[in-house]
Write a protein that holds these residues in place. Sequence first.
Motif, PDB file in Angstrom:
ATOM      1  N   TYR A 379       0.820  -1.218   0.000  1.00  0.00           N
ATOM      2  CA  TYR A 379       0.000   0.000   0.000  1.00  0.00           C
ATOM      3  C   TYR A 379       0.851   1.265   0.000  1.00  0.00           C
ATOM      4  CZ  TYR A 379      -4.364  -2.554   0.357  1.00  0.00           C
ATOM      5  OH  TYR A 379      -5.448  -3.364   0.084  1.00  0.00           O
ATOM      6  N   GLU A 380       2.047   1.179   0.546  1.00  0.00           N
ATOM      7  CA  GLU A 380       2.917   2.357   0.497  1.00  0.00           C
ATOM      8  C   GLU A 380       3.415   2.607  -0.922  1.00  0.00           C
ATOM      9  OE1 GLU A 380       4.522   2.514   5.105  1.00  0.00           O
ATOM     10  OE2 GLU A 380       5.927   1.935   3.527  1.00  0.00           O
ATOM     11  N   THR A 381       3.639   1.524  -1.665  1.00  0.00           N
ATOM     12  CA  THR A 381       4.108   1.654  -3.052  1.00  0.00           C
ATOM     13  C   THR A 381       2.982   2.163  -3.945  1.00  0.00           C
ATOM     14  OG1 THR A 381       5.490  -0.251  -2.612  1.00  0.00           O
ATOM     15  CG2 THR A 381       5.295   0.410  -4.906  1.00  0.00           C
ATOM     16  N   SER A 382       1.788   1.650  -3.723  1.00  0.00           N
ATOM     17  CA  SER A 382       0.663   2.054  -4.560  1.00  0.00           C
ATOM     18  C   SER A 382      -0.586   2.181  -3.701  1.00  0.00           C
ATOM     19  CB  SER A 382       0.472   1.008  -5.667  1.00  0.00           C
ATOM     20  OG  SER A 382      -0.721   1.257  -6.353  1.00  0.00           O
ATOM     21  N   GLY A 383      -0.918   3.427  -3.364  1.00  0.00           N
ATOM     22  CA  GLY A 383      -2.045   3.693  -2.460  1.00  0.00           C
ATOM     23  C   GLY A 383      -3.379   3.296  -3.050  1.00  0.00           C
ATOM     24  N   ASP A 384      -3.468   3.231  -4.407  1.00  0.00           N
ATOM     25  CA  ASP A 384      -4.778   2.928  -4.994  1.00  0.00           C
ATOM     26  C   ASP A 384      -4.796   1.553  -5.676  1.00  0.00           C
ATOM     27  OD1 ASP A 384      -3.108   3.581  -7.002  1.00  0.00           O
ATOM     28  OD2 ASP A 384      -4.484   4.961  -8.026  1.00  0.00           O
ATOM     29  N   LEU A 385      -4.183   0.597  -4.996  1.00  0.00           N
ATOM     30  CA  LEU A 385      -4.211  -0.780  -5.502  1.00  0.00           C
ATOM     31  C   LEU A 385      -5.660  -1.241  -5.690  1.00  0.00           C
ATOM     32  CD1 LEU A 385      -1.798  -2.946  -3.320  1.00  0.00           C
ATOM     33  CD2 LEU A 385      -1.780  -2.716  -5.797  1.00  0.00           C
ATOM     34  N   ALA A 386      -5.959  -1.885  -6.829  1.00  0.00           N
ATOM     35  CA  ALA A 386      -7.324  -2.379  -7.045  1.00  0.00           C
ATOM     36  C   ALA A 386      -7.627  -3.515  -6.070  1.00  0.00           C
ATOM     37  CB  ALA A 386      -7.476  -2.852  -8.479  1.00  0.00           C
ATOM     38  N   SER A 387      -6.608  -4.303  -5.756  1.00  0.00           N
ATOM     39  CA  SER A 387      -6.731  -5.371  -4.762  1.00  0.00           C
ATOM     40  C   SER A 387      -5.324  -5.676  -4.286  1.00  0.00           C
ATOM     41  CB  SER A 387      -7.347  -6.634  -5.382  1.00  0.00           C
ATOM     42  OG  SER A 387      -7.096  -7.747  -4.541  1.00  0.00           O
ATOM     43  N   LEU A 388      -5.232  -6.015  -3.014  1.00  0.00           N
ATOM     44  CA  LEU A 388      -3.924  -6.399  -2.474  1.00  0.00           C
ATOM     45  C   LEU A 388      -3.327  -7.554  -3.289  1.00  0.00           C
ATOM     46  CD1 LEU A 388      -2.068  -5.811  -0.062  1.00  0.00           C
ATOM     47  CD2 LEU A 388      -3.345  -7.516   1.227  1.00  0.00           C
ATOM     48  N   LEU A 389      -4.200  -8.399  -3.828  1.00  0.00           N
ATOM     49  CA  LEU A 389      -3.739  -9.591  -4.527  1.00  0.00           C
ATOM     50  C   LEU A 389      -2.992  -9.278  -5.820  1.00  0.00           C
ATOM     51  CD1 LEU A 389      -6.814 -11.952  -4.032  1.00  0.00           C
ATOM     52  CD2 LEU A 389      -4.814 -11.646  -2.575  1.00  0.00           C
ATOM     53  N   VAL A 390      -3.200  -8.082  -6.382  1.00  0.00           N
ATOM     54  CA  VAL A 390      -2.504  -7.762  -7.639  1.00  0.00           C
ATOM     55  C   VAL A 390      -1.174  -7.044  -7.387  1.00  0.00           C
ATOM     56  CG1 VAL A 390      -4.670  -7.670  -8.931  1.00  0.00           C
ATOM     57  CG2 VAL A 390      -3.667  -5.528  -8.099  1.00  0.00           C
ATOM     58  N   ALA A 391      -0.869  -6.722  -6.140  1.00  0.00           N
ATOM     59  CA  ALA A 391       0.448  -6.129  -5.842  1.00  0.00           C
ATOM     60  C   ALA A 391       1.505  -7.170  -6.201  1.00  0.00           C
ATOM     61  CB  ALA A 391       0.528  -5.774  -4.363  1.00  0.00           C
ATOM     62  N   PRO A 392       2.635  -6.736  -6.777  1.00  0.00           N
ATOM     63  CA  PRO A 392       3.594  -7.710  -7.311  1.00  0.00           C
ATOM     64  C   PRO A 392       3.986  -8.821  -6.332  1.00  0.00           C
ATOM     65  CG  PRO A 392       4.215  -5.487  -7.929  1.00  0.00           C
ATOM     66  CD  PRO A 392       3.027  -5.355  -7.028  1.00  0.00           C
ATOM     67  N   PHE A 393       4.249  -8.480  -5.085  1.00  0.00           N
ATOM     68  CA  PHE A 393       4.666  -9.523  -4.134  1.00  0.00           C
ATOM     69  C   PHE A 393       3.596 -10.601  -3.992  1.00  0.00           C
ATOM     70  CE2 PHE A 393       4.366 -11.364   0.079  1.00  0.00           C
ATOM     71  CZ  PHE A 393       5.628 -11.922   0.220  1.00  0.00           C
ATOM     72  N   PHE A 394       2.343 -10.150  -3.857  1.00  0.00           N
ATOM     73  CA  PHE A 394       1.253 -11.100  -3.623  1.00  0.00           C
ATOM     74  C   PHE A 394       0.914 -11.885  -4.893  1.00  0.00           C
ATOM     75  CE2 PHE A 394       0.951  -8.090  -0.176  1.00  0.00           C
ATOM     76  CZ  PHE A 394       0.867  -8.956   0.898  1.00  0.00           C
ATOM     77  N   ALA A 395       0.955 -11.191  -6.034  1.00  0.00           N
ATOM     78  CA  ALA A 395       0.652 -11.882  -7.290  1.00  0.00           C
ATOM     79  C   ALA A 395       1.663 -13.018  -7.501  1.00  0.00           C
ATOM     80  CB  ALA A 395       0.691 -10.885  -8.450  1.00  0.00           C
ATOM     81  N   LYS A 396       2.921 -12.744  -7.186  1.00  0.00           N
ATOM     82  CA  LYS A 396       3.960 -13.768  -7.364  1.00  0.00           C
ATOM     83  C   LYS A 396       3.751 -14.925  -6.371  1.00  0.00           C
ATOM     84  CE  LYS A 396       8.798 -14.052  -8.446  1.00  0.00           C
ATOM     85  NZ  LYS A 396       9.502 -14.752  -7.395  1.00  0.00           N
ATOM     86  N   ALA A 397       3.449 -14.564  -5.136  1.00  0.00           N
ATOM     87  CA  ALA A 397       3.233 -15.608  -4.125  1.00  0.00           C
ATOM     88  C   ALA A 397       2.029 -16.479  -4.500  1.00  0.00           C
ATOM     89  CB  ALA A 397       3.023 -14.964  -2.763  1.00  0.00           C
ATOM     90  N   LEU A 398       1.002 -15.852  -5.055  1.00  0.00           N
ATOM     91  CA  LEU A 398      -0.185 -16.622  -5.456  1.00  0.00           C
ATOM     92  C   LEU A 398       0.144 -17.542  -6.629  1.00  0.00           C
ATOM     93  CD1 LEU A 398      -2.790 -13.757  -5.060  1.00  0.00           C
ATOM     94  CD2 LEU A 398      -2.882 -15.954  -3.865  1.00  0.00           C
ATOM     95  N   GLU A 399       0.994 -17.047  -7.516  1.00  0.00           N
ATOM     96  CA  GLU A 399       1.399 -17.866  -8.665  1.00  0.00           C
ATOM     97  C   GLU A 399       2.107 -19.132  -8.158  1.00  0.00           C
ATOM     98  OE1 GLU A 399       4.022 -15.777 -11.323  1.00  0.00           O
ATOM     99  OE2 GLU A 399       4.520 -17.657 -12.345  1.00  0.00           O
ATOM    100  N   GLN A 400       2.944 -18.931  -7.145  1.00  0.00           N
ATOM    101  CA  GLN A 400       3.689 -20.080  -6.604  1.00  0.00           C
ATOM    102  C   GLN A 400       2.790 -21.031  -5.814  1.00  0.00           C
ATOM    103  OE1 GLN A 400       6.643 -17.890  -4.510  1.00  0.00           O
ATOM    104  NE2 GLN A 400       7.970 -17.664  -6.299  1.00  0.00           N
ATOM    105  N   ALA A 401       1.702 -20.478  -5.263  1.00  0.00           N
ATOM    106  CA  ALA A 401       0.862 -21.289  -4.374  1.00  0.00           C
ATOM    107  C   ALA A 401      -0.320 -21.945  -5.061  1.00  0.00           C
ATOM    108  CB  ALA A 401       0.338 -20.405  -3.234  1.00  0.00           C
ATOM    109  N   GLN A 402      -0.736 -21.393  -6.192  1.00  0.00           N
ATOM    110  CA  GLN A 402      -2.075 -21.764  -6.653  1.00  0.00           C
ATOM    111  C   GLN A 402      -2.257 -23.226  -7.041  1.00  0.00           C
ATOM    112  OE1 GLN A 402      -3.773 -21.739  -9.956  1.00  0.00           O
ATOM    113  NE2 GLN A 402      -1.890 -21.752 -11.181  1.00  0.00           N
ATOM    114  N   GLU A 403      -1.228 -23.877  -7.557  1.00  0.00           N
ATOM    115  CA  GLU A 403      -1.410 -25.291  -7.909  1.00  0.00           C
ATOM    116  C   GLU A 403      -1.602 -26.131  -6.636  1.00  0.00           C
ATOM    117  OE1 GLU A 403       1.569 -26.762 -10.558  1.00  0.00           O
ATOM    118  OE2 GLU A 403       1.060 -25.247 -12.067  1.00  0.00           O
TER     119      GLU A 403
END
Length: 476
Positions: A379-403
Amino acid sequence: MAADIGVTGLAVMGRNLARNFARNGFSVAVHNRSRAKTDALVSEFAHEGTFVGSVTAEEFVASLSTPRKIVIMVKAGAPTDAVIDELTPLLEPGDILVDGGNAHFADTRRREAALKEKGIHFAGVGISGGEEGALLGPSIMPGGSEESYAALGPLLEKISAKVDGTPCCVHVGPDGAGHFVKMVHNGIEYADMQLIAESYDLLRQGLDISPKELAGIFRGWNSGELDSYLIEITAEVLDQVDAATGKAFVDIVLDQAEQKGTGRWTVQTALELGVPISGIAEAVFARSLSGHAEQRAAAADLPGPRGGRVSGAVAETLVEDVRLALYASKMVAYAQGFDQIIAASKEFGWNVDLGATATIWRGGCIIRARFLDRIREAYETSGDLASLLVAPFFAKALEQAQESWRRVVTTAVELGVPTPGFASALAYYDGLRRERLPAALIQGQRDFFGAHTYRRVDREGSFHVDWSGEREENPA
Ligand code: NDP
């Protein structure tokens, strides 16, 4: 000497909070409806700092320096109003009344508006961390005016938990903002606990291992991405052996989880705001289901798989798969909670700083976790994130976790182990990333039976089909 701060309501929370203020060098006026608690506090803990005990509300108010700062720590609801009504005539404009109890944010908004007319600041302050946190450093979510925070903030920051030297206390926003954020905190806590419970259940069933072995697995997880208070205490609970029977503690506890109501408030409020917080809602409902003992007993013979050991590749990866499913589902719960805070902040004009809110929860509270640093950064990097899940760190973690996440839900379904938290979080994730949702069909159904109209993908405006006639489309 006039006291720096007052605390009224000296049950477990108020007493420990008063001691925390005193241990931090503040002189504390203390008061309780019935005198015994005041006397006990002053006599037992006088060595910890300066307490000024009082019997009547008049004495209590008179013992404070101005502008007076009074923390109310009584049972939430009518008792809070009773205390406010008793104290208000004794106060002067500029004084600050703080409600540190678990108030509903709408009550806080009402109380703040009423007291503002009298020139008295009312700050609804969420306090998390239970009894121990109140004494050693809670996570504090203060609402109320900027002016009240200027006077109150330094005291609250001093007694709060610290992480890397930073207080877990930031002014959240006006009127009910602090209590709202505390409510969402509790909702996330419900979700987190449910997800951990599902992890335990699936691993225990699927691998046929003992609570002690599971404690070891959770302890191992606590040194990685999932490092958090709740994982830490889960290992402790699973390790516990019942002295009377020699059985694992978890096996002698009745499997009906209680709820105090803040989880329910979170879900009710989310419905009003139109925010899908399915992870939190499933956790609240799972507790409700656990409590329906008679229904559960009546349904116990319904057909379906009843657990059982998995084998082969599934067994080999189950622990790591569950860890990743837990991590991913937890991200969803936090993302949904933050979405709810964003919606309320817009609705009520609070301007909540989301990154700062994540810092409050890093220490002192039940949901404290390493992962909150990542939320703050996002949120500090991007105050108007559409969803926390699309922030790069989380998107990457979800990619690694989703299978793994999908394998876990599949395994749970096959074994008949209920995992509403994992399954709903995954469904939310898939819903969020789906290009087209079947809501188009629902719109068609709505237009058919209720002439509710629909919008098209290729043209502006609203339309309606004459379903009972020629089935022609007309602008609505
Ligand atoms: P309780 O919620 O059990 O409340 C007991 C206190 O409220 C006593 O001091 C009691 O006074 C006082 N009280 C009750 N009714 C009245 C009344 N009509 N007028 C004046 N005083 C009244 O205490 P806790 O310490 O557990 O919690 C205090 C607040 O903090 C609550 O709002 C709670 O939700 C919140 N909270 C609690 C947490 C916890 O872990 N316990 C964590 C975070 C927040 P008396 O001694 O005279 O009966």
